[in-house]
Design an enzyme around this catalytic site. Structure first.
Site, PDB file in Angstrom:
ATOM      1  N   GLU A  88      -9.224   8.015   4.743  1.00  0.00           N
ATOM      2  CA  GLU A  88      -8.202   7.479   5.643  1.00  0.00           C
ATOM      3  C   GLU A  88      -7.453   8.588   6.389  1.00  0.00           C
ATOM      4  OE1 GLU A  88      -5.085   5.650   3.331  1.00  0.00           O
ATOM      5  OE2 GLU A  88      -5.751   6.629   1.524  1.00  0.00           O
ATOM      6  N   ASP A 135       0.859  -1.186   0.000  1.00  0.00           N
ATOM      7  CA  ASP A 135       0.000   0.000   0.000  1.00  0.00           C
ATOM      8  C   ASP A 135       0.896   1.237   0.000  1.00  0.00           C
ATOM      9  OD1 ASP A 135      -2.159   1.692   0.066  1.00  0.00           O
ATOM     10  OD2 ASP A 135      -3.012   0.928   1.922  1.00  0.00           O
TER      11      ASP A 135
END
Ligand code: BGC
Ligand code: BGC
Length: 851
Positions: free
Chosen positions: A536, A335
């Site tokens: 996020e 990620d």
């Protein structure tokens, strides 16, 4: 001495590292050479993980072709396959030169930086990257590139796309078949833009609703996530046993973020899941079981840690559990620079991640070239073995072959590519509208106010009524979902649009009035309000109190005017809204419904003949809290739940909120002492002294002398024996030292009381380059304050006191209600200082004021 890192880099590292810890549970740093013996670094092995069988059959011919390709490829070409760079930092020329395996467009990245890019622009760009990957003019091997995107609720980076309700809403439908349909329709829109790969589904099981990604989680219940994982993957990729698999309008899916991204302590994004292996498997893994069986081709590693060890460096979980035991034969993608948080790694070097089982780095920024160079060197000198390199490349190429990319030609030649009519197609919008209808959860319906008749005068109020960005939430045109207006969603229907259409078609009248003012008294008011978009990191919150004074005042005002009030609550998670519920006659949670706001009116209003049109069928996928106290309440059926998991009325039911609900939030403003000590001879609970050395090893300091890479920490005497710490930086690179906790501390009362961070310091050698102190509250949640001049001006060898206004830290981005580190000190130059008596104090005329 050559500088190895910039100050900016270490702040980046700090902002991630200080969340949840990158050291192993026993406090031992991971061996920096990436070759540590597995048993030394790994927890685990305590439970039996299932052996799974993917419905994508093994194909000996395909494997033979892989043997051939691997035989033929150069080392440079192989290393290139391990890289995914981002649109804003890569060109087709780079792809040609470095033989890159993949690119992505991050949230809010568009062709030519133009958010209004057409479908043709997307496809043309895909073609140019593809052509570069297939260019063999240097005599090399052609390997088609794959492009990945975050189509997490529809193709959300593309203007005009159909945006489905976020996952939390889909969880409320309990309808796996609907999930499959959404997957298929999403895949078609992605394919239309020439993109091959979707970073979806998110299989997080969010267990603490303070987490800013709770809405990306289908449910707190692993059973729901399990029932959706497989169908979503099938929807996106197609049925593995049919000709349609990964062809036509299907795309490669990603199960993310492996594993327990939703299980971190305090719901801290990118934090630490400090749970047993049994819990890891039973709660956080079931979605992966069905996804793997359905043939998911990629898995994204989580930013988070398990028992203090970052997933990106977790050989046991990535290799032993996921690949070996569970039989996953596709590839693991990292990620967004997630490798940099692995102990001993940096953004530009991390063999540990590849050795642990990451097959492809997501290396979005310009640093990817340096990471490429170091990875190539490590592949040459054996730090990364040829066995591991070949395995990673084989996995990537296997997926590319399964998706038939070697034969399908340029993106523009593939099924659906360039077909504008697919983006926001009416049949996709119909699926989304149905999903909206099925996801709404009714919590209160006094005197059966709902469903409403259409032929009335309806006042539509609240800042969510005609605000498509707000109803779409995060990951909608932009990354955080902020900064959009209705024109960024052509073809979409706001909630007000849907109401107006229903009402006027039956001779009623709908009046849009955000602040609820009116000239002629309405028969009923519908108030649409709730959370603004976030994604996020930025979406983490400290407690579950919704509390927005304006919204509550609006509801109360209408109520006082004897107007029946229907509240429609936009939210990405359960929040405590008792006052708002009390001020409403009917209250429904509509989550973040996406672009098809008309689905709301479909349920709230009767049909034109006055019959029930669609009843409420949504059931809570998360427990609804009885107060705002931040504590996990999973699958609670009483006590901690106001509305238990699975709650949701239909029109016939009376429900528990018919009566007045208590209005105490349960939050207490802790009586604050004049000073909150952080370090007073020793680190005080919950903080402990830790260092991040120049090799990015984070280490707790428990001995009186600690010699680390580029920094030395020693207990020294000021008033009594060993009551202070001497901190010596060698000048070899950036290192920091500070006090950290794994749980949050709420310092907001100190902020309000004119508080300051205060510490005593003695300077023996002033900083040779910039030095700062800071506070940290999570990834991308920190503040730093330069103290270079102040330390240089200090009288050498003399103790003095420094204070920095908390206001100043707050202005610079430290969120005072969720502090993880109240004090850290950072420099890359040489410096020798001692510190003592570090505290948060009230009513201080601080030396350092901002603003
Ligand atoms: C997110 C992922 C996403 C990736 C690419 C990361 O920050 O955690 O969910 O797929 O970025 O945008
Ligand atoms: C990107 C997102 C990504 C995030 C991670 C943003 O700049 O656009 O896709 O998830 O950074 O930090």
């Amino acid at each position: 001495m050559k500088k190895r890192h910039s100050l900016g880099r270490i702040i980046g590292i700090l902002s991630g590292l200080m969340v949840g810890g990158a050291f192993t549970g026993c406090g031992q740093p991971i061996d920096g050479d990436g070759g540590a013996a597995p048993e030394e670094v790994q927890a685990g092995g305590a439970v039996e993980w299932p052996q799974l069988t993917s419905r994508v059959a093994e194909n000996p011919q395909l494997e033979a072709r892989l043997d051939q390709l691997l035989e033929q490829m150069t080392l440079e070409e192989k290393v290139g396959q391990l890289f995914q760079a981002e649109l804003r930092a890569v060109t087709p020329e780079d792809v040609r030169e470095y033989h890159l395996g993949s690119i992505l467009n991050g949230g809010g990245a568009f062709p030519n930086n133009n958010k209004h890019s057409s479908v043709d622009d997307w496809v043309a760009l895909a073609d140019s990257f593809y052509a570069a990957s297939m260019d063999t003019s240097d005599g090399g091997t052609a390997v088609p590139i794959i492009w990945g995107t975050d189509a997490v609720h529809g193709h959300n980076n593309v203007i005009g796309a159909t945006l489905y309700p976020h996952n939390i809403a889909l969880g409320a439908t309990r309808n796996p078949d609907l999930i499959r349909e959404i997957g298929k329709a999403t895949a078609a829109e992605v394919a239309a833009t020439g993109i091959d790969w979707d970073f979806s589904p998110t299989l997080a099981v969010a267990r603490d609703d303070r987490w800013g990604r709770t809405y990306e989680s289908y449910s707190e219940d692993p059973a729901v996530v399990k029932s959706y994982g497989g169908p979503m993957v099938e929807g996106l990729q197609g049925d593995p046993q049919s000709d349609g698999f990964l062809s036509g309008g299907q795309v490669i899916a990603t199960a993310k973020h492996f594993i327990a991204d939703g299980g971190t302590r305090d719901g801290i994004d990118r934090g630490d899941a400090d749970i047993s292996e049994e819990e890891l498997m039973k709660i956080h893994a079931p979605g992966y079981f069905t996804a793997i069986e359905a043939g998911v081709q990629t898995v994204m590693a989580s930013f988070s840690s398990w028992q203090g060890e970052k997933l990106h460096g977790h050989e046991y979980l990535l290799t032993d559990v996921l690949k070996k035991q569970m039989g996953f034969d596709g590839f693991v993608i990292g990620d967004w620079n997630g490798h940099q948080f692995v102990n001993g790694c940096s953004n530009t070097s991390c063999p540990q991640a590849i050795n642990a089982g990451i097959d492809m780095f997501m290396a979005p920024d310009g640093d990817w070239k340096k990471l490429y160079a170091s990875t190539l060197a490590q592949a040459k000198d054996g730090t990364i073995s040829s066995g591991r390199l070949n395995d990673a490349v084989r996995r990537i190429l296997r997926v590319k072959l399964r998706a038939d990319l070697f034969e399908r030609g340029a993106p523009s030649e593939r099924a659906l590519a360039g077909d504008e009519s697919v983006i926001g197609a009416p049949e996709h919008r119909a699926v989304a509208r149905r999903a909206v209808r099925e996801s709404l959860v009714l919590l209160k319906n006094r005197d059966q106010l709902l469903p409403l008749a259409r032929d009335q005068r309806v006042l539509v109020a609240g800042d969510g009524a005609d605000n498509i960005g707000k109803q779409a939430g995060g990951w909608s045109v932009t990354w955080q979902g902020t900064g959009t207006d209705n024109s960024d969603f052509p073809g979409a229907t706001s909630i007000y649009d849907g109401i107006a259409e229903a009402v006027t078609s039956a001779g009623g009248e709908a009046v849009l009035s955000e602040d609820g003012s009116f000239e002629r008294k309405p028969d009923v008011a519908i108030v649409v309000f709730g959370e603004d978009p976030y994604a996020e990191m930025q979406g983490d919150i400290a407690n579950l109190d919704y509390s927005d004074d304006e919204d509550l005042a609006l509801l109360r005002k209408l109520h006082a005017q004897d107007v029946p009030v229907v509240s429609l609550f936009i939210t990405g998670r359960p929040l405590w809204v008792n006052p708002e519920i009390n001020a409403s006659d009917a209250f429904a949670v509509i989550w973040q419904p996406g672009t098809e706001g008309g689905g709301v009116a479909d349920v709230v209003f009767r049909d034109a003949r006055g019959e029930v049109n669609h009843d409420f069928v949504g059931k809570l996928p998360f427990t609804w809290p009885e107060n705002a106290v931040p504590t996990p309440r999973n699958l609670a059926d009483s006590g901690q739940a106001l509305f238990p998991y699975g709650y949701g009325l239909d029109f016939g039911e009376r429900g528990i909120a018919a009566a007045q609900l208590p209005e105490e939030s349960g939050l207490t403003r802790r009586d604050i002492a004049d000073a909150l000590p952080v370090f007073e001879g020793r680190a005080l609970d919950p903080w402990s002294l830790e260092v991040v050395d120049i090799a990015n090893n984070r280490q707790p300091i428990t001995t009186s002398i600690a010699e680390l890479d580029g920094i030395r920490v020693q207990s020294v005497d000021r008033n009594v024996q060993e009551d202070s710490r001497r901190l010596q930086w060698s000048g070899q690179g950036p290192a920091s030292v500070g006090f950290f906790a794994n749980s949050r501390t709420d310092l907001s009362a100190y902020l309000e009381a004119d508080g300051a961070l205060v510490f005593d310091v003695k300077v023996d050698k002033a900083p040779s380059s910039a030095a700062s102190i800071g506070m940290n509250c999570g990834t991308d949640c920190l503040a730093t304050q330069p103290v270079t001049d102040l330390l240089r001006a200090a009288e050498p060898g003399q103790w003095g006191t420094v204070s920095v206004a908390l206001q100043c830290m707050a202005e610079q981005g430290a969120q005072m209600d969720m502090v993880l580190s109240p004090f850290f000190m950072l420099t890359e130059g040489e410096m020798d200082v001692s510190v003592n008596s570090i505290r948060i104090a009230t009513d201080v005329e601080a030396d350092i004021q901002c603003g």
